[in-house]
Motif scaffolding. Sequence first.
Motif, short mmCIF file in Angstrom:
data_model
loop_
_atom_site.label_atom_id
_atom_site.label_comp_id
_atom_site.label_asym_id
_atom_site.label_seq_id
_atom_site.Cartn_x
_atom_site.Cartn_y
_atom_site.Cartn_z
N TRP A 305 26.13 18.68 35.65
CA TRP A 305 25.13 19.32 34.80
C TRP A 305 25.73 19.68 33.44
CZ3 TRP A 305 20.35 18.67 36.01
CH2 TRP A 305 19.91 18.70 37.35
N VAL A 317 18.69 21.15 29.85
CA VAL A 317 19.28 21.13 31.19
C VAL A 317 19.05 22.49 31.88
CG1 VAL A 317 21.41 20.89 32.52
CG2 VAL A 317 20.98 19.40 30.56
N ALA A 357 22.02 23.60 37.58
CA ALA A 357 21.47 23.16 36.30
C ALA A 357 21.42 24.31 35.30
CB ALA A 357 20.08 22.57 36.50
#
Length: 462
Positions: A305, A317, A357
Amino acid sequence: MGSPSSVQPPRGKIGRIVAASLVGTTIEWYDFFLYGSAAALVFNTLFFPSSDPLVGTLLAFLTYAVGFAARPLGGVVFGHYGDKIGRKKLLVLSLLMMGGATFAMGLLPTHASIGVWAPILLTVLRLVQGFALGGEWGGAVLLVSEHGGDERRGFWASWPQSGAPGGNLLATGVLALLAAVQSDEAFLAWGWRIPFLLSGVLVMIGLWIRISVEESPVFLEAQRKSDAAAARGVKEQAPVVQVFRRSWREVLLAIGTRFGENISYYILTAFLLVYVTVHLDMSKSDALNAVLIGSAVHFVTIPMWGALSDRWGRRPVTLIGAVGMAFWAFGFFALLDTKSFPVIVSAVTLGLLLHGAMYGPQAAFISEMFDTKVRYSGASMGSQLASIIGGALAPLIAVELLKDYESSVPISVYLCFASLVTAVTVWVAKETRGRDLTKDGLDGSVPAPPAAAVKDSVPLGH
């Protein structure tokens, strides 16, 4: 010649910096999470005996929350001196304090031996843990962020973030192993002490690695400029004062960015142990193994991520994780209620994947919000204040909601709300990807992304 921030460091050098930060952070999170797991599994009976299991657990989690209360103070103190004398020295000190407190917990007599003094001493040691961890996060991510170049900062800085699931993986793994080879009676009698005493060995390893790394070049350059200014008679305010005068908006953004991430993590890990063992009446091994497997996936995917945030930006993100978690809050408990171990593992793993994330880009995102002279103070204060209103209260609120409503729906609403707070915060924040950390002020310091990145990125706000 480029600035210390913009020049890509040799791979071997940045690898050593990342390893030192990751190992030390993993050990400190091992110590911190070990307490959370023990609070859910053994401290409720050994230090806070009560006829109602949920009441004992609630009292144990109150001392768990005390550790969070000390984290902002640790962030202020460590941040001040970290901005004054360097990142490395403070990271060594935080590791010693954390390890010493955790080792001492393994030697504590229980409530049956010394009565009320047992929870009092436990609380004092928990305060030391929280104080140390309050200074750890900012120093660890800054040491990597300020060594790494602008283009891959999200990836490199995300590795210390993996220390959280790494520590949880280690703590849960040791407890799961003991639960598998010991009877409940032996575990309660003495087995629970082993993971705490093991911390002494781990700290020695972490110190050996951390002492060998170099100080941040970005900090050394800022310190050189400050010394030159001081020689000319220019007096600078304390970093913490500068943060509140010039960077209070960034502190609020850091708090909002961490809010949903922090709450979701402790719901998915610490509270999960209570929900599965007390509410669903399943075994400790099932609960621990579910967290163990989810944490292993979490550990591996966080840097992915972080790398994605170097391509798409920090905000898109993070929003994937925040919005995803807001929806997953309702499916998560429905899957737990099946009492199927594979389904529970899937629920935890997907939840931690969404958490990653938010968490992966966070180190670079928050580091890039602040100028070098106040970066340790600002990043630490923002992140640790979020821990008080987020992570500290999350298990307490979840246990109380479960106790009052005997349903997971209010907990899902709470988790959804927290995730949406982070989503809104990130939506209104400015993108920081590519910032030159040697330059003061965010505006004008972030270069325009390459055309390929613009094409692949998600257009969001400003």
